[in-house]
Design a protein around this motif. Structure first.
Motif, PDB file in Angstrom:
ATOM      1  N   TRP A  69      12.228  -1.329  -3.864  1.00 10.02           N
ATOM      2  CA  TRP A  69      11.290  -1.562  -4.964  1.00 10.02           C
ATOM      3  C   TRP A  69      10.005  -2.166  -4.412  1.00 10.02           C
ATOM      4  CZ3 TRP A  69      12.658  -0.876 -10.256  1.00 10.02           C
ATOM      5  CH2 TRP A  69      14.003  -0.541 -10.477  1.00 10.02           C
ATOM      6  N   ALA A  70       8.862  -1.657  -4.849  1.00 10.34           N
ATOM      7  CA  ALA A  70       7.599  -2.285  -4.444  1.00 10.34           C
ATOM      8  C   ALA A  70       6.650  -2.292  -5.629  1.00 10.34           C
ATOM      9  CB  ALA A  70       6.988  -1.539  -3.268  1.00 10.34           C
ATOM     10  N   PHE A  71       5.801  -3.308  -5.669  1.00  7.82           N
ATOM     11  CA  PHE A  71       4.861  -3.470  -6.775  1.00  7.82           C
ATOM     12  C   PHE A  71       3.444  -3.587  -6.204  1.00  7.82           C
ATOM     13  CE2 PHE A  71       9.034  -5.159  -7.800  1.00  7.82           C
ATOM     14  CZ  PHE A  71       9.330  -4.415  -8.922  1.00  7.82           C
ATOM     15  N   PRO A  72       2.906  -2.436  -5.748  1.00  5.86           N
ATOM     16  CA  PRO A  72       1.599  -2.463  -5.076  1.00  5.86           C
ATOM     17  C   PRO A  72       0.482  -2.889  -6.026  1.00  5.86           C
ATOM     18  CG  PRO A  72       2.316  -0.201  -5.487  1.00  5.86           C
ATOM     19  CD  PRO A  72       3.454  -1.076  -5.875  1.00  5.86           C
ATOM     20  N   LYS A  73      -0.458  -3.602  -5.483  1.00  4.04           N
ATOM     21  CA  LYS A  73      -1.579  -4.083  -6.295  1.00  4.04           C
ATOM     22  C   LYS A  73      -2.404  -2.911  -6.821  1.00  4.04           C
ATOM     23  CE  LYS A  73      -4.411  -8.138  -6.190  1.00  4.04           C
ATOM     24  NZ  LYS A  73      -4.014  -8.287  -7.569  1.00  4.04           N
ATOM     25  N   GLY A  74      -2.756  -2.973  -8.081  1.00  6.09           N
ATOM     26  CA  GLY A  74      -3.559  -1.902  -8.663  1.00  6.09           C
ATOM     27  C   GLY A  74      -5.000  -2.353  -8.854  1.00  6.09           C
ATOM     28  N   GLU A  75      -5.749  -1.614  -9.649  1.00  7.06           N
ATOM     29  CA  GLU A  75      -7.164  -1.955  -9.886  1.00  7.06           C
ATOM     30  C   GLU A  75      -7.300  -3.137 -10.838  1.00  7.06           C
ATOM     31  OE1 GLU A  75      -9.951   1.112 -10.427  1.00  7.06           O
ATOM     32  OE2 GLU A  75      -9.540   1.358  -8.278  1.00  7.06           O
ATOM     33  N   GLY A  76      -6.526  -3.090 -11.930  1.00 12.15           N
ATOM     34  CA  GLY A  76      -6.607  -4.154 -12.935  1.00 12.15           C
ATOM     35  C   GLY A  76      -5.605  -5.252 -12.639  1.00 12.15           C
ATOM     36  N   PRO A  77      -5.206  -6.003 -13.665  1.00 11.55           N
ATOM     37  CA  PRO A  77      -4.257  -7.103 -13.451  1.00 11.55           C
ATOM     38  C   PRO A  77      -2.823  -6.635 -13.226  1.00 11.55           C
ATOM     39  CG  PRO A  77      -4.838  -6.948 -15.786  1.00 11.55           C
ATOM     40  CD  PRO A  77      -5.697  -5.938 -15.065  1.00 11.55           C
ATOM     41  N   GLU A  78      -2.551  -5.348 -13.556  1.00 10.75           N
ATOM     42  CA  GLU A  78      -1.175  -4.876 -13.473  1.00 10.75           C
ATOM     43  C   GLU A  78      -0.857  -4.256 -12.116  1.00 10.75           C
ATOM     44  OE1 GLU A  78      -0.103  -1.735 -16.212  1.00 10.75           O
ATOM     45  OE2 GLU A  78       2.017  -2.236 -16.003  1.00 10.75           O
ATOM     46  N   ILE A  81       4.200   0.431  -9.615  1.00 11.60           N
ATOM     47  CA  ILE A  81       5.626   0.356  -9.272  1.00 11.60           C
ATOM     48  C   ILE A  81       5.985   1.572  -8.422  1.00 11.60           C
ATOM     49  CG2 ILE A  81       6.345   1.433 -11.464  1.00 11.60           C
ATOM     50  CD1 ILE A  81       8.744  -0.565 -11.404  1.00 11.60           C
ATOM     51  N   SER A  82       6.668   1.302  -7.311  1.00 12.74           N
ATOM     52  CA  SER A  82       7.105   2.437  -6.504  1.00 12.74           C
ATOM     53  C   SER A  82       8.551   2.240  -6.062  1.00 12.74           C
ATOM     54  CB  SER A  82       6.173   2.674  -5.312  1.00 12.74           C
ATOM     55  OG  SER A  82       6.404   1.723  -4.318  1.00 12.74           O
ATOM     56  N   LEU A  83       9.261   3.360  -5.992  1.00 11.94           N
ATOM     57  CA  LEU A  83      10.661   3.349  -5.561  1.00 11.94           C
ATOM     58  C   LEU A  83      10.762   4.184  -4.297  1.00 11.94           C
ATOM     59  CD1 LEU A  83      12.763   3.952  -8.814  1.00 11.94           C
ATOM     60  CD2 LEU A  83      12.219   1.808  -7.676  1.00 11.94           C
ATOM     61  N   ASP A  84      11.294   3.575  -3.242  1.00 12.67           N
ATOM     62  CA  ASP A  84      11.399   4.256  -1.951  1.00 12.67           C
ATOM     63  C   ASP A  84      10.083   4.917  -1.558  1.00 12.67           C
ATOM     64  OD1 ASP A  84      13.995   3.461  -1.662  1.00 12.67           O
ATOM     65  OD2 ASP A  84      14.885   5.349  -2.331  1.00 12.67           O
ATOM     66  N   GLY A  85       9.002   4.214  -1.817  1.00  8.85           N
ATOM     67  CA  GLY A  85       7.686   4.699  -1.392  1.00  8.85           C
ATOM     68  C   GLY A  85       7.037   5.683  -2.347  1.00  8.85           C
ATOM     69  N   ARG A  86       7.733   6.095  -3.412  1.00  3.90           N
ATOM     70  CA  ARG A  86       7.117   7.024  -4.365  1.00  3.90           C
ATOM     71  C   ARG A  86       6.539   6.247  -5.544  1.00  3.90           C
ATOM     72  NH1 ARG A  86       9.032  12.536  -7.389  1.00  3.90           N
ATOM     73  NH2 ARG A  86       7.582  12.292  -9.098  1.00  3.90           N
ATOM     74  N   ARG A  87       5.250   6.392  -5.727  1.00  2.54           N
ATOM     75  CA  ARG A  87       4.566   5.692  -6.811  1.00  2.54           C
ATOM     76  C   ARG A  87       4.883   6.387  -8.137  1.00  2.54           C
ATOM     77  NH1 ARG A  87      -0.196   2.257  -6.494  1.00  2.54           N
ATOM     78  NH2 ARG A  87      -0.635   1.715  -8.654  1.00  2.54           N
TER      79      ARG A  87
END
Ligand code: DC
Length: 229
Positions: A69-78, A81-87
């Protein structure tokens, strides 16, 4: 005290605008924003893709634990979410995924897994988190809790408006029916059902424009500062 600020918990039924409002509040305060429903949706999407049984708690928990599980930083405040590298983005809005997410969210083991990730993400504060059980279960110690409500009819009308704006056909009575069923499923389940925390502020947005809802929450936040919390 949390190093980055407080935790603001926003709970309420499907389609009430928790995400839109939560993102706007987070932007106003320079906070991060997390929609916990997306975590359930992501797991549901993966389970559907793999053809897993949606009642198979053991298999779903094993899957959740095996995924990266990863929660890469986006443009806004949110965060994304990516699973096994797939956004994941549009996949999460699919109706089959909505239905499946509400189903797997009933399972205690799945909820426990999500709880760990959610507490980890919000522990340092400076966070607006929305879902169904944030004020009651994930952050019972959140400094500010809001329960956002609106009639099923108002929520269905808004959804029809959104779909039409995107150029998509929308059937009001089908959408209303879907909302009522999902409310019943989310509020009627045994594990951490949707319910207002005793110390949450109740905001009925049936007749209230979004900006007014955002303003009310920012106001509650400011008052908290004035009362020395
Ligand atoms: O908010 P949403 O519609 O994206 O959430 C998808 C499903 O996930 C919803 O039907 C109930 C479940 N959910 C939950 O049980 N607890 C949360 N904190 C967030 C969502």
């Amino acid at each position: 005290m949390r190093p980055n600020g407080i935790v603001i918990a926003i709970d309420g039924p499907a389609g009430v605008g928790k995400s839109t409002v939560g993102k706007l509040v987070a932007s106003r305060l320079g906070y991060s924003f997390i929609s916990t429903g997306k975590m359930y949706r992501a797991l549901a999407w993966k389970a559907l893709e793999l053809g897993l049984g949606l009642e198979d708690e053991g298999a779903l928990v094993d899957l959740a634990e095996a995924l990266k599980w990863a929660f890469p930083k986006g443009e806004g405040p949110e965060a994304g979410i990516s699973l096994d590298g797939r956004r994941l983005e549009l996949e999460l809005t699919d109706e089959a995924v909505s239905r499946a997410s509400s189903g797997i969210a009933k399972l205690a083991g799945v909820r426990l897994f999500m709880l760990g990730m959610q507490r980890q993400a919000g522990r340092a504060g400076g966070m607006v988190m929305e879902g169904r059980d944030i004020g009651t279960n994930v952050f019972p110690d959140a400094e500010l809790k809001v329960y956002l409500d609106a009639s099923p009819e108002a929520r269905a009308r808004r959804r029809v408006g959104q779909l039409k704006a995107q150029g998509t056909e929308a059937d009001y009575s089908g959408i209303l029916d879907f909302i009522i069923k999902r409310d019943a499923q989310d509020s009627g389940r045994k594990n951490n059902p949707l319910r207002k925390a005793d110390d949450a502020h109740y905001l009925d947005s049936t007749e209230m424009p979004r900006e007014k809802v955002v303003e009310s929450i920012v106001e509650l936040y400011k008052r908290l500062g004035e009362s020395g919390k």
